[in-house]
Design a protein around this motif. Structure first.
Motif, PDB file in Angstrom:
ATOM      1  N   VAL A  19       0.905  -1.379   0.027  1.00 20.11           N
ATOM      2  CA  VAL A  19      -0.070   0.234  -0.137  1.00 20.11           C
ATOM      3  C   VAL A  19       0.904   1.258  -0.082  1.00 20.11           C
ATOM      4  CG1 VAL A  19      -1.862  -0.965   0.936  1.00 20.11           C
ATOM      5  CG2 VAL A  19      -0.135  -0.134   2.554  1.00 20.11           C
ATOM      6  N   LYS A  20       2.160   1.107  -0.515  1.00 14.88           N
ATOM      7  CA  LYS A  20       3.094   2.389  -0.613  1.00 14.88           C
ATOM      8  C   LYS A  20       2.311   3.358  -1.669  1.00 14.88           C
ATOM      9  CE  LYS A  20       5.495  -0.088  -4.145  1.00 14.88           C
ATOM     10  NZ  LYS A  20       6.706  -1.013  -4.510  1.00 14.88           N
ATOM     11  N   ALA A  21       2.895   4.373  -1.440  1.00 15.22           N
ATOM     12  CA  ALA A  21       2.688   5.644  -2.373  1.00 15.22           C
ATOM     13  C   ALA A  21       1.123   5.745  -2.341  1.00 15.22           C
ATOM     14  CB  ALA A  21       3.083   5.295  -3.746  1.00 15.22           C
TER      15      ALA A  21
ATOM     16  N   ALA B  75      -1.249   3.953  -1.486  1.00 14.11           N
ATOM     17  CA  ALA B  75      -2.151   2.804  -1.766  1.00 14.11           C
ATOM     18  C   ALA B  75      -1.911   3.007  -3.557  1.00 14.11           C
ATOM     19  CB  ALA B  75      -3.186   2.572  -1.368  1.00 14.11           C
ATOM     20  N   TYR B  76      -0.826   3.165  -4.061  1.00 11.33           N
ATOM     21  CA  TYR B  76      -0.783   3.365  -5.655  1.00 11.33           C
ATOM     22  C   TYR B  76      -2.043   4.544  -5.986  1.00 11.33           C
ATOM     23  CZ  TYR B  76       2.002  -0.958  -5.885  1.00 11.33           C
ATOM     24  OH  TYR B  76       3.010  -1.994  -5.997  1.00 11.33           O
ATOM     25  N   GLY B  77      -1.833   5.751  -5.192  1.00 10.36           N
ATOM     26  CA  GLY B  77      -2.958   6.590  -5.436  1.00 10.36           C
ATOM     27  C   GLY B  77      -4.311   6.429  -5.267  1.00 10.36           C
TER      28      GLY B  77
ATOM     29  N   ASN C 124       6.440 -10.640  -6.572  1.00  9.59           N
ATOM     30  CA  ASN C 124       5.267  -9.565  -6.529  1.00  9.59           C
ATOM     31  C   ASN C 124       4.124  -9.923  -7.296  1.00  9.59           C
ATOM     32  OD1 ASN C 124       6.249 -10.162  -9.067  1.00  9.59           O
ATOM     33  ND2 ASN C 124       7.359  -8.077  -9.461  1.00  9.59           N
ATOM     34  N   SER C 125       3.215  -8.662  -7.745  1.00  7.40           N
ATOM     35  CA  SER C 125       1.936  -9.477  -8.470  1.00  7.40           C
ATOM     36  C   SER C 125       2.150 -10.277  -9.583  1.00  7.40           C
ATOM     37  CB  SER C 125       1.527  -8.020  -9.010  1.00  7.40           C
ATOM     38  OG  SER C 125       0.816  -7.272  -8.045  1.00  7.40           O
ATOM     39  N   ALA C 126       3.345  -9.971 -10.299  1.00  2.00           N
ATOM     40  CA  ALA C 126       3.336 -10.759 -11.802  1.00  2.00           C
ATOM     41  C   ALA C 126       3.860 -12.248 -11.240  1.00  2.00           C
ATOM     42  CB  ALA C 126       4.386 -10.204 -12.573  1.00  2.00           C
TER      43      ALA C 126
HETATM   44  C1  LIG Z   1       6.317  -2.197  -4.977  1.00  2.50           C
HETATM   45  C2  LIG Z   1       6.742  -3.571  -4.573  1.00  2.50           C
HETATM   46  C3  LIG Z   1       6.256  -4.610  -4.531  1.00  2.50           C
HETATM   47  C4  LIG Z   1       4.756  -4.754  -5.270  1.00  2.50           C
HETATM   48  O1  LIG Z   1       4.781  -4.960  -6.804  1.00  2.50           O
HETATM   49  P1  LIG Z   1       3.785  -4.974  -7.822  1.00  2.50           P
HETATM   50  O2  LIG Z   1       4.365  -5.203  -8.919  1.00  2.50           O
HETATM   51  O3  LIG Z   1       2.911  -3.774  -7.591  1.00  2.50           O
HETATM   52  O4  LIG Z   1       3.101  -6.131  -6.999  1.00  2.50           O
HETATM   53  C5  LIG Z   1       6.534  -5.867  -3.892  1.00  2.50           C
HETATM   54  N1  LIG Z   1       7.683  -5.729  -3.285  1.00  2.50           N
HETATM   55  C6  LIG Z   1       8.764  -4.570  -3.328  1.00  2.50           C
HETATM   56  C7  LIG Z   1       9.776  -4.665  -2.679  1.00  2.50           C
HETATM   57  C8  LIG Z   1       7.956  -3.417  -3.731  1.00  2.50           C
HETATM   58  O5  LIG Z   1       8.859  -2.522  -3.822  1.00  2.50           O
END
Ligand SMILES: *Cc1c(COP(=O)(O)O)cnc(C)c1O
Length: 394
Positions: free
Chosen positions: A40-42, A44-46, A211-213
């Motif tokens: 939920v950084k930034a 929460a992506y806006g 991450n998401s991908a």
């Molecule tokens: C932003 C971030 C994520 C999330 O990445 P998404 O591609 O949006 O899922 C995961 N891990 C780290 C370290 C990040 O900086």
């Protein structure tokens, strides 16, 4: 929390919190035995940090992740409980509030670990740390020999009682290109780092890399915890493979502006700065009160898509700081006050954030995240939708 637009609000981002919760639940079902961190950084992506964090927890997120410590502390200040992790620090950070609030810390360097340990000693807390290895991204994390030194330091500090190593983690470079050879190479490097930490006697709670991908396309990279950002917001991290619906995801943000002016102009009228666009016939121009100060890329000049009363248009000429112009066509019945959809959930009703990304040469991450503070966020849940429906029927 706002649930209705301010009267006269020029532009509003409607955030569907039920979509956030449902997306988390859908993503969790893809990795059922794995813990789930909603990133939920930034803001929460806006989309808005606090409402999104709560919706993600409602959907089953048992961790929340932020880049900055200040973001994590905002969660706690609002009373949000559960595991929270943050990872991007500079020397001189005051870790005392993080330790008091039981925020997990990602650590990439010896100096960082020393500062965390010093804060733990002086406050009497035990710092929960996740050692970050650079498994090949070439960005954050400790590289090779530096990682071994970090592990040795962490082990010593753990024996002294100031830190507890609860996690080992890393981040992918090319998870959005499934089959890219760096993916397996990073996973191998990550496995070696995990072995090294375990051999040093640290009992890990969580190993995390995806991450998401990778959460969507690479189950072998799920380990104990997935860190999911973009997909929580209902956007596809692999748009070349599938749009959100293909993964059962629903985009949470719909960006709507209201026409500030509609007027007739003759053929041959140059439109907006530089007269990049010129009318070819007598027509009606609409003024849309949102611009690059609000995060609409100036690169969207002459290419950004939008929809007025269900009809698709392209921004006419330059994107300005506060506004863009659209050529509505000679027969348009649009009036000042009518809604303009810039992007939203349903491709049938208007453009998507992904279409904006394609037309401006970026990724959907940037389109939603750069949305500025002048755009009001309005949060919708089924309850507010039902209430609206009831008012309508009454
Ligand atoms: C932003 C971030 C994520 C999330 O990445 P998404 O591609 O949006 O899922 C995961 N891990 C780290 C370290 C990040 O900086």
């Amino acid at each position: 929390m706002l649930t209705h637009p301010q009267p006269g609000s020029p532009a509003t981002a409607y955030i569907d919190l039920d979509a956030i919760a449902a997306n988390v639940a859908t993503l969790r079902s893809r990795a059922p035995s794995t813990a789930f961190m909603a990133v939920v950084k930034a803001d929460a992506y806006g989309h808005g940090l606090l409402p999104v964090a709560r919706a993600a927890q409602r959907g089953g997120a048992n961790w929340l992740g932020t880049a900055l410590l200040g973001e994590a502390l905002e969660l706690r200040a609002d009373g949000i409980t559960g595991r929270v992790m943050t990872w991007l620090h500079v020397p001189g950070t005051d870790y005392a509030p993080a330790l008091a609030e039981e925020i997990d810390l990602g650590v990439s360097a010896a100096w960082d670990l020393q500062e965390v340990a010093a804060a733990a000693r002086s406050t009497g807390h035990i710092a929960r740390v996740h050692l970050k290895v650079d498994s090949g991204l070439g960005r954050g994390g400790a590289y090779a020999a530096d990682f071994s030194a970090l592990v040795a330091d962490a082990r010593r500090l753990q024996e002294q009682g100031s830190v507890r190593v609860v996690g080992v983690w890393s981040h992918f470079a090319c998870a959005d290109e499934p089959g890219h050879p760096s993916i397996q190479a990073q996973q191998d490097a990550f496995d070696a780092a995990v072995d090294e930490v375990q051999a040093a006697g640290c009992e890990l709670e969580v190993r995390h890399l995806a991450n998401s991908a990778a959460t969507l396309t690479r189950p072998s990279a799920h380990y104990d915890l997935v860190r999911v950002g973009l997909a929580v917001y209902g956007l596809s991290p692999v748009p070349q493979l599938g749009q959100p619906a293909a993964y059962g995801l629903v985009p949470a943000m719909t960006l709507v502006a209201r026409l500030a002016l509609v007027k007739e102009v003759p053929a041959g009228q140059g439109v907006s700065y530089g007269h990049l666009y010129r009318t070819t016939e007598a027509t009606r121009l609409g003024l849309v009160p949102i611009g690059y100060a609000d995060g609409i890329p100036r690169h969207a000049s002459a290419v950004g898509p939008l929809s007025v009363a269900g009809t698709r248009h392209t921004i006419a000429g330059r994107v300005c700081m506060d506004q863009v112009v659209v050529d509505l066509g000679p027969g348009s019945r649009a009036q000042a006050g009518d809604e303009v959809v810039l992007w939203g959930a349903d491709p049938a009703l208007g453009p998507t954030a992904q279409e904006w990304a394609v037309s401006t040469g970026t990724i959907s991450y940037e389109i939603v995240t750069r949305l500025g503070p002048r755009v009001e966020r309005v949060y919708r849940t089924q309850q507010t939708n039902q209430a609206r429906q009831m008012r309508k029927e009454a």
